[in-house]
Write a protein that holds these residues in place. Sequence first.
Motif, PDB file in Angstrom:
ATOM      1  N   GLY A  26      10.920  34.769-139.491  1.00 34.48           N
ATOM      2  CA  GLY A  26       9.942  35.157-138.485  1.00 34.48           C
ATOM      3  C   GLY A  26      10.145  34.310-137.241  1.00 34.48           C
ATOM      4  N   LEU A  27      10.332  34.949-136.100  1.00 35.50           N
ATOM      5  CA  LEU A  27      10.565  34.247-134.837  1.00 35.50           C
ATOM      6  C   LEU A  27       9.467  34.603-133.850  1.00 35.50           C
ATOM      7  CD1 LEU A  27      14.349  35.129-134.512  1.00 35.50           C
ATOM      8  CD2 LEU A  27      13.402  32.958-135.303  1.00 35.50           C
ATOM      9  N   SER A  74      11.624  24.005-143.059  1.00 32.55           N
ATOM     10  CA  SER A  74      11.180  25.294-142.532  1.00 32.55           C
ATOM     11  C   SER A  74      11.480  26.466-143.460  1.00 32.55           C
ATOM     12  CB  SER A  74      11.775  25.600-141.169  1.00 32.55           C
ATOM     13  OG  SER A  74      12.850  24.913-140.862  1.00 32.55           O
ATOM     14  N   PHE A  75      11.960  26.199-144.634  1.00 32.42           N
ATOM     15  CA  PHE A  75      12.179  27.239-145.640  1.00 32.42           C
ATOM     16  C   PHE A  75      11.154  27.054-146.753  1.00 32.42           C
ATOM     17  CE2 PHE A  75      16.155  26.975-143.458  1.00 32.42           C
ATOM     18  CZ  PHE A  75      16.675  28.254-143.486  1.00 32.42           C
ATOM     19  N   GLN A  76      10.352  28.078-146.955  1.00 29.79           N
ATOM     20  CA  GLN A  76       9.350  28.048-148.018  1.00 29.79           C
ATOM     21  C   GLN A  76       9.688  29.128-149.040  1.00 29.79           C
ATOM     22  OE1 GLN A  76       7.129  25.583-147.803  1.00 29.79           O
ATOM     23  NE2 GLN A  76       8.088  25.079-145.863  1.00 29.79           N
ATOM     24  N   GLY A  81       7.059  40.134-153.864  1.00 29.57           N
ATOM     25  CA  GLY A  81       6.367  41.279-153.292  1.00 29.57           C
ATOM     26  C   GLY A  81       7.204  41.973-152.243  1.00 29.57           C
ATOM     27  N   GLU A  82       6.577  42.942-151.593  1.00 28.91           N
ATOM     28  CA  GLU A  82       7.227  43.703-150.536  1.00 28.91           C
ATOM     29  C   GLU A  82       6.729  43.210-149.183  1.00 28.91           C
ATOM     30  OE1 GLU A  82       6.498  47.853-151.131  1.00 28.91           O
ATOM     31  OE2 GLU A  82       7.861  47.953-152.850  1.00 28.91           O
ATOM     32  N   TYR A  83       7.652  43.029-148.260  1.00 25.43           N
ATOM     33  CA  TYR A  83       7.344  42.571-146.914  1.00 25.43           C
ATOM     34  C   TYR A  83       7.827  43.635-145.931  1.00 25.43           C
ATOM     35  CZ  TYR A  83       6.722  38.015-149.119  1.00 25.43           C
ATOM     36  OH  TYR A  83       6.299  36.981-149.910  1.00 25.43           O
ATOM     37  N   ARG A  84       6.899  44.167-145.137  1.00 22.15           N
ATOM     38  CA  ARG A  84       7.258  45.171-144.136  1.00 22.15           C
ATOM     39  C   ARG A  84       7.466  44.472-142.798  1.00 22.15           C
ATOM     40  NH1 ARG A  84       7.014  50.564-143.842  1.00 22.15           N
ATOM     41  NH2 ARG A  84       5.754  50.666-145.724  1.00 22.15           N
ATOM     42  N   LEU A  85       8.654  44.655-142.211  1.00 23.08           N
ATOM     43  CA  LEU A  85       8.960  44.070-140.911  1.00 23.08           C
ATOM     44  C   LEU A  85       8.255  44.881-139.833  1.00 23.08           C
ATOM     45  CD1 LEU A  85      11.130  42.901-142.818  1.00 23.08           C
ATOM     46  CD2 LEU A  85      12.671  42.924-140.882  1.00 23.08           C
ATOM     47  N   ARG A  86       7.412  44.213-139.051  1.00 24.85           N
ATOM     48  CA  ARG A  86       6.651  44.903-138.009  1.00 24.85           C
ATOM     49  C   ARG A  86       7.558  45.538-136.963  1.00 24.85           C
ATOM     50  NH1 ARG A  86       4.013  40.024-136.752  1.00 24.85           N
ATOM     51  NH2 ARG A  86       3.537  39.331-138.833  1.00 24.85           N
ATOM     52  N   ASP A  96      13.927  35.424-151.319  1.00 23.30           N
ATOM     53  CA  ASP A  96      13.845  34.108-151.948  1.00 23.30           C
ATOM     54  C   ASP A  96      13.060  33.114-151.090  1.00 23.30           C
ATOM     55  OD1 ASP A  96      15.605  34.651-154.292  1.00 23.30           O
ATOM     56  OD2 ASP A  96      17.064  35.030-152.685  1.00 23.30           O
ATOM     57  N   TYR A  97      13.245  33.193-149.773  1.00 21.92           N
ATOM     58  CA  TYR A  97      12.615  32.243-148.848  1.00 21.92           C
ATOM     59  C   TYR A  97      12.035  32.962-147.639  1.00 21.92           C
ATOM     60  CZ  TYR A  97      15.182  28.649-151.386  1.00 21.92           C
ATOM     61  OH  TYR A  97      15.670  27.840-152.361  1.00 21.92           O
ATOM     62  N   ILE A  98      11.063  32.303-147.033  1.00 20.56           N
ATOM     63  CA  ILE A  98      10.536  32.689-145.728  1.00 20.56           C
ATOM     64  C   ILE A  98      10.760  31.505-144.804  1.00 20.56           C
ATOM     65  CG2 ILE A  98       8.466  33.225-144.396  1.00 20.56           C
ATOM     66  CD1 ILE A  98       7.358  34.588-146.910  1.00 20.56           C
ATOM     67  N   SER A  99      11.227  31.776-143.597  1.00 26.29           N
ATOM     68  CA  SER A  99      11.447  30.724-142.607  1.00 26.29           C
ATOM     69  C   SER A  99      10.836  31.186-141.288  1.00 26.29           C
ATOM     70  CB  SER A  99      12.944  30.454-142.441  1.00 26.29           C
ATOM     71  OG  SER A  99      13.158  29.364-141.583  1.00 26.29           O
ATOM     72  N   GLN A 100       9.872  30.423-140.777  1.00 23.18           N
ATOM     73  CA  GLN A 100       9.184  30.799-139.548  1.00 23.18           C
ATOM     74  C   GLN A 100       9.467  29.781-138.455  1.00 23.18           C
ATOM     75  OE1 GLN A 100       5.063  31.305-140.597  1.00 23.18           O
ATOM     76  NE2 GLN A 100       5.488  33.116-141.821  1.00 23.18           N
TER      77      GLN A 100
END
Length: 108
Positions: A26-27, A74-76, A81-86, A96-100
Motif C-alpha cells: 500500500g502506497l 514495514s512488513f507485517q 483472506g481476500e483483499y480487493r485492490l481499490r 503472506d505480507y502487507i507492507s504500507q
Amino acid sequence: MSFEDDRRGWDDGTADAMVGAVVLIGLTWRRPEGEEQTQLYGVIQTADAENGFEIILSGAHKGETYWLPPDLSSFQPAPRGEYRLRSTGEIVVDPDYISQWTIDPPTN
C-alpha cells in the motif's frame, strides 16, 4: 541506490526467508493537492541489506519490478483472506505480507 538509514534491524535470515513470499503493498503519496493511494502486489524476488526488496509484480502490473527499502519492520504478516485492490478491483487471496508506505514530497 542505498538505503543506509533503513537497514536498522536488518537480519539476513529473516529477509532470506521472505524471498518467494507474496506481498501486498500500500502506497500513499502526500502532495500539496492531497493524498493519492495505490496498491500493488507481487512476489519478493530478492532481499538485500544494501538495495532492499525486489518485488516482481503481478496482476495489472505483471512482470514489472518494484523496489522497497530494506526495512523489515514495514512488513507485517497478512491475515488470511481476500483483499480487493481499490485502484484496480483485483482480488489478492491470502498474501503472506502487507507492507504500507507513506511518501512525503521532498523538502527544499
